[in-house]
Design an enzyme around this catalytic site. Structure first.
Site, mmCIF file in Angstrom:
data_model
loop_
_atom_site.group_PDB
_atom_site.id
_atom_site.type_symbol
_atom_site.label_atom_id
_atom_site.label_comp_id
_atom_site.label_asym_id
_atom_site.label_seq_id
_atom_site.Cartn_x
_atom_site.Cartn_y
_atom_site.Cartn_z
ATOM 1 N N GLU A 114 60.828 31.155 -109.586
ATOM 2 C CA GLU A 114 61.705 32.167 -108.990
ATOM 3 C C GLU A 114 61.496 32.221 -107.467
ATOM 4 O O GLU A 114 62.455 32.373 -106.705
ATOM 5 C CB GLU A 114 61.376 33.531 -109.614
ATOM 6 C CG GLU A 114 62.195 34.675 -109.051
ATOM 7 C CD GLU A 114 61.356 35.946 -108.941
ATOM 8 O OE1 GLU A 114 60.358 36.090 -109.651
ATOM 9 O OE2 GLU A 114 61.725 36.788 -108.103
ATOM 10 N N ASP B 182 64.760 31.633 -105.077
ATOM 11 C CA ASP B 182 65.184 32.620 -104.092
ATOM 12 C C ASP B 182 65.541 31.947 -102.759
ATOM 13 O O ASP B 182 66.586 32.213 -102.160
ATOM 14 C CB ASP B 182 64.030 33.627 -103.932
ATOM 15 C CG ASP B 182 64.125 34.478 -102.693
ATOM 16 O OD1 ASP B 182 65.008 35.344 -102.659
ATOM 17 O OD2 ASP B 182 63.313 34.282 -101.778
ATOM 18 N N ASP C 258 65.659 38.133 -111.398
ATOM 19 C CA ASP C 258 64.562 37.165 -111.376
ATOM 20 C C ASP C 258 64.940 35.893 -112.143
ATOM 21 O O ASP C 258 64.679 34.780 -111.696
ATOM 22 C CB ASP C 258 63.301 37.752 -112.039
ATOM 23 C CG ASP C 258 62.613 38.782 -111.158
ATOM 24 O OD1 ASP C 258 63.040 38.964 -110.007
ATOM 25 O OD2 ASP C 258 61.639 39.403 -111.644
ATOM 26 N N GLU D 184 67.368 33.685 -110.359
ATOM 27 C CA GLU D 184 66.692 32.919 -109.309
ATOM 28 C C GLU D 184 65.823 31.808 -109.900
ATOM 29 O O GLU D 184 65.786 30.694 -109.382
ATOM 30 C CB GLU D 184 65.824 33.851 -108.456
ATOM 31 C CG GLU D 184 66.650 34.817 -107.617
ATOM 32 C CD GLU D 184 65.799 35.786 -106.798
ATOM 33 O OE1 GLU D 184 66.247 36.202 -105.730
ATOM 34 O OE2 GLU D 184 64.685 36.124 -107.239
#
Lengths: 231, 231
Positions: free
Chosen positions: B48, B52, B121, B124
């Site tokens: 994650e 991101d 989350d 991502e």
């Protein structure tokens, strides 16, 4: 002025821009554009927007691969320490970027050229321009010179904590006894150098030095980690 | 369970993971790993972290190129609206990712599967896994289906303000008179549809519709911008 920047980039980093306007844009503040309204100039802010995201991905991917055992929380703190105004402003000065910024007279007088927020912006906009001109590989080559060595130089050790990292890695598959052994204390009283070895299950892994036992231990752990990663 | 995810990704997006472990990791929460301690599972958080940053650069570069006249402030606000928990959590649900998350029993009971922060989350981490498995081009193909069309659908119009953008673009090289002309009001009293044309120096550029005059004008301006950009 920007010619001098091109020469500097060429000599220091072997970087040669194809699109000179992009480089001009990256080093020009809005105040300068406002004072030269008929020259069709652009200022750096849009390119900085892009450069910021480029730095995020390049640093994130490097950390992700370099520290395969590091949990997300520490990765995030480390990235935040590397990708921040204080760091970028230092990097910009190391690269002598402050010399080449085109500022309006008022901004110049108020000392903007040495202002960390502006230096940070310019570092990001330079990265954005390099990315647009030559792609991600060129950015990677640049940050491998300017940013990543800071990790080995210990600049972010307060976040990384090599000792904990080594412990996590060694104890991944079961208990391992880790000791730090003081080998020597040398030098004058007010400038001692400590040498420490790190030992795992009675086997010496690596040695580190520093001006305190704590720093020497961190350096020993870092050396052991680098050896284990085959660096 | 993750087999069902692979089938879904294959049918919906024509995505086929090479490294199945990566996909498993991306959809597994720490609570599930804790309940299955001897399976050598990993949870999504590290991927994650990477995802991101991947989303930041992909969205930033798209916005930078799509809106060549948009100033940095608006680009930043638009990116923040697209790259945020609320948006990613919606995208995750649209992709049915909520079905495939591996959760511990306590988390399941407390309703974590529909919690926006977890869905964000997972969106991502899916992007991070896709990036690691197949590179940036695959991520671009995915977000061109899942994220970018939302711009044309008007989801971020409250930030973009097509009317101001059209005005900036048209008046870039001097004054242009821009008018919005109501062409029609149709439909039942409680569900009117307005049709508006945008006219620049007496030349009709485009027409838009909407359930209010304001929305119809924004859509007309957006249509004109798309025409001018050759879309």
């Amino acid at each position: 002025m920007i010619k001098a920047l091109e020469d500097d980039l060429s000599q220091t980093f072997n970087i040669h821009f194809k699109n000179h306007d992009l480089l001009d844009e990256a080093f020009t503040q809005a105040s300068y554009v406002n004072e030269h309204p008929h020259q069709g100039l652009k200022f750096y802010e849009r390119i900085e927007f892009l450069g910021d995201a480029v730095l995020q991905i390049v640093v994130s991917e490097y950390l992700f691969k370099r520290y395969p055992e590091m949990p997300q929380g520490k990765l995030t703190r480390l990235r935040a320490a590397m990708v921040c105004e204080a760091s970028f402003s230092d990097f910009a000065k190391e690269c002598r970027f402050d010399r080449y910024i085109r500022l309006g007279k008022g901004e110049e007088k108020s000392g903007a050229r040495q202002r960390p927020s502006l230096l940070c912006d310019i570092f990001e906009s330079f990265i954005g321009a390099l990315y647009l001109d030559q792609g991600r590989d060129a950015v990677e080559r640049f940050v491998r010179i300017v940013i990543f060595p800071k990790l080995d130089e210990g600049r972010f050790d307060h976040i990384i904590d090599h000792k904990s990292e080594l412990q996590e890695l060694l104890q991944k598959n079961g208990d391992v006894e880790i000791d730090y052994e003081l080998i020597s204390e040398e030098g004058p009283e007010n400038d001692l150098t400590f040498t420490v070895s790190v030992i795992a299950d009675n086997q010496k892994l690596a040695t580190g030095t520093g001006h305190s036992k704590k720093v020497a231990e961190q350096n020993a752990a870092n050396m052991a980690l680098q050896k284990m990663r085959g660096k």
